[in-house]
Design an enzyme around this catalytic site. Structure first.
Site, PDB file in Angstrom:
ATOM      1  N   HIS A 213       5.543  -1.110  10.412  1.00  0.00           N
ATOM      2  CA  HIS A 213       4.298  -1.703   9.929  1.00  0.00           C
ATOM      3  C   HIS A 213       3.154  -0.689   9.842  1.00  0.00           C
ATOM      4  CE1 HIS A 213       2.482  -1.777  13.990  1.00  0.00           C
ATOM      5  NE2 HIS A 213       3.712  -2.063  14.398  1.00  0.00           N
ATOM      6  N   ASN A 214       2.373  -0.818   8.782  1.00  0.00           N
ATOM      7  CA  ASN A 214       1.167  -0.012   8.564  1.00  0.00           C
ATOM      8  C   ASN A 214       1.429   1.481   8.376  1.00  0.00           C
ATOM      9  OD1 ASN A 214       0.067  -2.487  10.395  1.00  0.00           O
ATOM     10  ND2 ASN A 214      -1.466  -1.822   8.893  1.00  0.00           N
TER      11      ASN A 214
END
Length: 346
Positions: free
Chosen positions: A238-239
């Site tokens: 994620h991210n």
């Protein structure tokens, strides 16, 4: 398809050394090539095979142009090889246009022109499919997604909701894009799942191999910038942000919120910890573990990854450790004897 060596040179912008009229019918590796084939050398370790090959011609760099063979000389033999495969062998697949009756497409979805939506494809609410998109059998696309023009998605790939995919993207089988990131907050006894409410963005001209996972952001975006090529069996958390025209090789794992620059190469099996930054034009060697930031224009290797020259010196020492251990034992014994003799003198 049969071409003269001169015709091939003109096609790729190279120069012929030897017989320009020799006929070339195929392209093969240097070990397998026979008369009528052209082969190539892009790695110095294969140079010793240049006099053993049965190929009628060889694609080489200018530094090998003095070799007494039929040569096609160019600055980038590997790129030339790729272009000639495309010219002489590769047949671009064609797909029947239209939507298969077994597909399930939401009434709120928007479908572009000249698409090929094959058997058992699912397309969710308010999803937009661009022109000339090819969706192979059993592709799942969730709600509120956007798939750009000329994108190809192979069988059994899963695109979760709120995912944005650009133009001319290729996604191979069993890849998952937009699944939840691995985020949990400890509550003292167990772990509380952190909702992953961000999105995933794949920009134009990205290729993604089979069985790869790219997670959605916890907040904001996980983003793969344009032109990046991702191999099979890669995990991107994620991210994460990956810059333009980077190469991510098989079995790489990138932890959450890591920022990868442009023109970066992560070789096979590299592990990247979360919340670090890797600069532009960086290469990380295979099986390395990166635990801290890497500045621009560096080559790193090892676990933990270090600048390559330093790590090479470390490897030399590692190879000598058994001998060094035995030598240290002899030194310890000599020291014990000296200490004992000093005590006797006292």
């Amino acid at each position: 398809m049969e071409k003269t060596l001169q015709e091939l040179a003109e096609y790729i912008g190279g120069t012929v050394v030897g017989d320009p009229l020799i006929k070339i019918r195929g392209i093969m590796g240097i070990d397998e090539a026979q008369e009528g084939d052209i082969t190539f050398i892009s790695n110095d370790k294969y140079t010793k095979k240049i006099h053993l090959t049965h190929a009628s011609a060889i694609i080489v760099s200018p530094k090998l142009k003095e070799i007494k063979k039929n040569l096609l000389v160019c600055n980038n033999p590997y790129l030339a090889f790729a272009k000639l495969v495309e010219l002489m062998i590769y047949k671009k697949p064609t797909y029947a246009k239209g939507v298969d009756n077994s597909s399930k497409i939401s009434k709120t979805a928007t479908i572009g022109q000249d698409v090929s939506i094959q058997a058992y494809v699912h397309i969710g609410e308010n999803t937009r499919i661009g022109n000339r998109v090819v969706l192979h059998p059993c592709v799942y696309i969730g709600d509120h997604c956007a798939i750009g023009d000329d994108t190809i998605i192979y069988p059994n790939a899963v695109i979760y909701h709120d995912t944005v995919i650009g133009q001319r993207v290729t996604i191979h089988s069993n890849t998952v894009i937009g699944s939840c990131g691995f985020g949990y907050a400890p509550d003292g006894q167990s772990y509380y799942k952190i909702p992953q409410v961000g999105i995933t963005v794949i920009e134009d001209d990205v290729d993604i191999g089979a069985n790869t996972t790219i997670n959605r952001a916890a907040l904001g975006e996980t983003i793969i910038r344009k032109g990046t090529k991702i191999d099979s069996q890669v995990v991107i958390s994620h991210n994460v942000e990956i810059g333009e025209n980077s190469l991510i090789v098989s079995q790489v794992g990138i932890a959450g919120t890591a920022k990868i620059g442009k023109h970066v190469t992560l070789a096979g099996g590299v592990g990247i910890v979360g919340h670090i930054k890797i600069g532009d034009n960086v290469t990380v060697g295979g099986r390395s573990g990166v635990a801290s930031d890497i500045p621009d224009n560096e080559i790193y290797l090892g676990a933990p990854a270090l600048p390559i020259q330093r790590m090479r010196r470390c490897y030399v020492i590692i190879e000598k450790l058994p001998e060094m251990k035995e030598y240290i034992k002899t030194l310890e014994k000599r020291i014990e004897k000296l200490e004992a003799s000093w005590k006797n003198l006292d």
